[in-house]
Design an enzyme around this catalytic site. Sequence first.
Site, PDB file in Angstrom:
ATOM      1  N   GLU A  29      56.255  62.528  26.580  1.00 33.90           N
ATOM      2  CA  GLU A  29      55.704  62.773  25.239  1.00 33.90           C
ATOM      3  C   GLU A  29      55.247  64.209  24.964  1.00 33.90           C
ATOM      4  OE1 GLU A  29      52.834  59.658  24.427  1.00 33.90           O
ATOM      5  OE2 GLU A  29      54.419  58.176  24.145  1.00 33.90           O
TER       6      GLU A  29
ATOM      7  N   GLU B  60      59.641  53.080  24.838  1.00 34.75           N
ATOM      8  CA  GLU B  60      58.231  52.650  24.871  1.00 34.75           C
ATOM      9  C   GLU B  60      57.863  51.983  23.563  1.00 34.75           C
ATOM     10  OE1 GLU B  60      54.763  55.004  25.590  1.00 34.75           O
ATOM     11  OE2 GLU B  60      55.743  56.072  27.221  1.00 34.75           O
TER      12      GLU B  60
END
Length: 891
Positions: free
Chosen positions: A459, A555
């Site tokens: 991320e 995710e």
Amino acid sequence: MSHRIVFAIFCFIGVLEALQFQNLNGKWKLHSANMIIKNLDAEVPGGIYTDLMENKILGDIFYGYSDETTKWVSRTEWIYETNFTVPKDLVNHENVNLVFDGLDTFADIFVNDQRVGASRNMFVQYVFDIKKHLKVGNNKIRVHFKSPIQVSYDLAEKQNKSYIVPPLCPPDAYHGECHANMIRKMQASYAWDWGPAFPSVGIWKNVSIEAFNSTIIRHVVTDLEVNGTNWLLHVDTYLVENHVKGRRITGELVVVLKITDNQWVKSVVHVSVDGKSPAVSTYLAVPKSKISTWWPNGYGDQKLYTLEVTYKNGDEQSFKQVSVGFRTIELVEEPIGKGLSYYFKVNNVPIFMKGSNQIPLHILPELGQDKQRVRRLFQAAKDSHMNMLRVWGGGVYESEYFYEVADEMGILIWQDFMFACAMYPTNEEFLDNVLEEVDYQVKRLSGHTSIALFAGNNENEAALRDNWYGISNFTLYKNDYVKLYVETVKRRFEEITHKRRIFITSSPSNGKQSELEGYVAQNPGNPQFGDVHFYDYTIDPVNSSAYPLPRFASEYGYESFPCLDSWKEVVQSDSDLDVNGKFFEHRQHHPGGNQEMLNMINREFLPINKTHNQYTEAIIYFSQVIQALGTKTETEHYRIHRSTIDEEGKGHTMGALYWQLNDVWVAPSWGSIDYTGRWKLLQYHVKEFLAPVIITGYIDTDKQLKVYVVSDLTPELPTFVASICVYRWNSFTPVSKSNIMMDIDGGSSKLIHTININVLMSMSDCGTGADAFRNCFIHLSMIDQSGKQMAPNNYVFPTKIRNSSLQNPKLKISSVKKGADKIFNIEVTSENIALFVTLDSHQIRGTFSDNGFVLVEKNKTVIFFSENDTTTEELLKELTVVSVFDYTDQS
Ligand code: BMA
């Protein structure tokens, strides 16, 4: 033992050996550096929290508010010490190294009071030349650990003078520590949104002494290519540096791949390499016809072959054995829709990656090495039809055994490098440190058959582009980003793997498109490229039109509470067992998380009145149901769209890895298996929604019920019969049933039926308008022509459960019968259709064949797999069964 005796013994068992190893694991002594705590027994490998618990200096740190009350531990300096005897022949070797497979994290190492080196990275193996410090007879090693909290604080202070590398601290709700990004230590050990801050220190992996004259094999890294009718098995052997000045390492390297007991392929290399960075490359041409291919779980067997590598120099011989599964793997990024595809082909077969994200196996890294823990996790993944697990970047590179089990069980590993949700420093010292880490971990891991790809970070591309940390100079941080992940991590990775392995810089990212945009894309979450992470706790989790249509969902997920029995193991008093109380709030690290769960629950269900003493139990139950339903809806949505490209070019979704498989303490989290090992309802649902073939449906925004069949199997399925039944809540006999006979290609999704939901309801005698939606629901099933069930049963609810006319099922356990060893057949009886029927065996630990199910028949037999020996009477005493009705406000 003399040199000659060692030689003789090894001759006897068929291996020449003059190298020597001395294992230094075992009992050590532990003191605080200020000597307030001293002479404790410590276990190596281990860690400070475990040792302090063993010595009763700390109570159980997983209990109560211990994450707050034990903060002094990581602020203290600790010393580990051992005395040991060294034989003459060991010291006589030209090279004598002290080898730590893992030091967590900042330590100065002393041998007989002489400093031999220091450590600064938990993910690196440290090898110290101790030849001149070691003596025959008694010796002493002292490892002096600094406080990681102090070191990261000091580093942050120093950096602040140039510019800040955010985030400085985690959100207050984490009760965490600051500046984890300054140091190369498990990032989550400073707390995460699902975990406590226990920043351990210690010798968390093996420690030993190695002694040799020539060299030792350190790593064997394999890789595969196909060349016509052969597999080319590339073998890079990394040898240990020889400290003797100017010494070249010479000898012979024998590389043997065993195909059967009497068939092998062999390569012999005459070695003459520089003693400073010794490495030898060779390859074996292995006829494809002799080899069984390795397949991911669900696609075939996981045949592994043994590769033996032996280095010989005179009477010195070093041997290493690794396993090899023959398979190819590619990440296909080619034009599709308005972007690029993003899917994996294994052995040329496009494979939908199904699975989960794994957080560290334990928050105390030494306990994450536990083999039983590893095996249980993989067994659950395998039994739940997963073929991929992501080892997420805020944790640790897992144990050797972890990857061995992944190879053996056919679970592909998406391996992050350990950088997550932060910006990182890029000063020379930090980058050098990272290089050592990449070097060691890639050599250690990349040969594993299970490793599908490495990813630079978790991320951080998104964090930078979407400015999570409010930075004002994008270019400065972007340059740092490229310096770290591209010019350091990727470059070193490609050198070691000869560009034959898959590397992506971040997750989520746009893959090749991110590269074209200078590695930080305009929109790293663009569904037309790469992978996405999707979280939105404001949407209705059971409405599939709320979900995006990405190429690959790596995710997504929802939180839930672990069950009451797990909470009971960690509360200080019964008054803490309150979903609205201080303790549940303390353990909720995701800001506002408990309220988000309540909102999701209230939207779908009518939990029993707040004053009722079962309220906490009800909320726990509903949180698990809604987590399971949301994750199910979302995963099925991704699976449905494997064969779709919509008018905007979105779809062709080929991966669904939900967040998250495991837990590190008893707390609200996204986990499907809680810290104590108990399966949440989600894990039982995973087993069904990841099944190789599913039948599923949803009602779209135009009120059309759409029913799909998805098959991951490679061959075409035999003709099947799909049944769409409509049930009234008050009867086990469906009010309507349509059968559809169909075929489906292998590896595809097919829309098999569309009908207006109002039409279906009125055709089925459910009534009209909102009434019909209250009275009925849809049940989906699928059988082959011989009547065998081909997919798990499924259901579609036309309205919210809170609006449905559920009847009291008066559920009962009508019998428990003992089957084979530790296996019990439990019969559940119901008077009405029952929703999300949940069995619980409380103190008798085990799993059920099915749980949280929709009961559309009077009786159902569920199998219970007990972990321990028990009797039917004991089990009967513990067993409870509930459904939505029991926890719903009837008033
Ligand atoms: C993603 C992960 C984790 C986090 C999870 C849930 O951001 O990468 O950092 O725990 O979401 O919030």
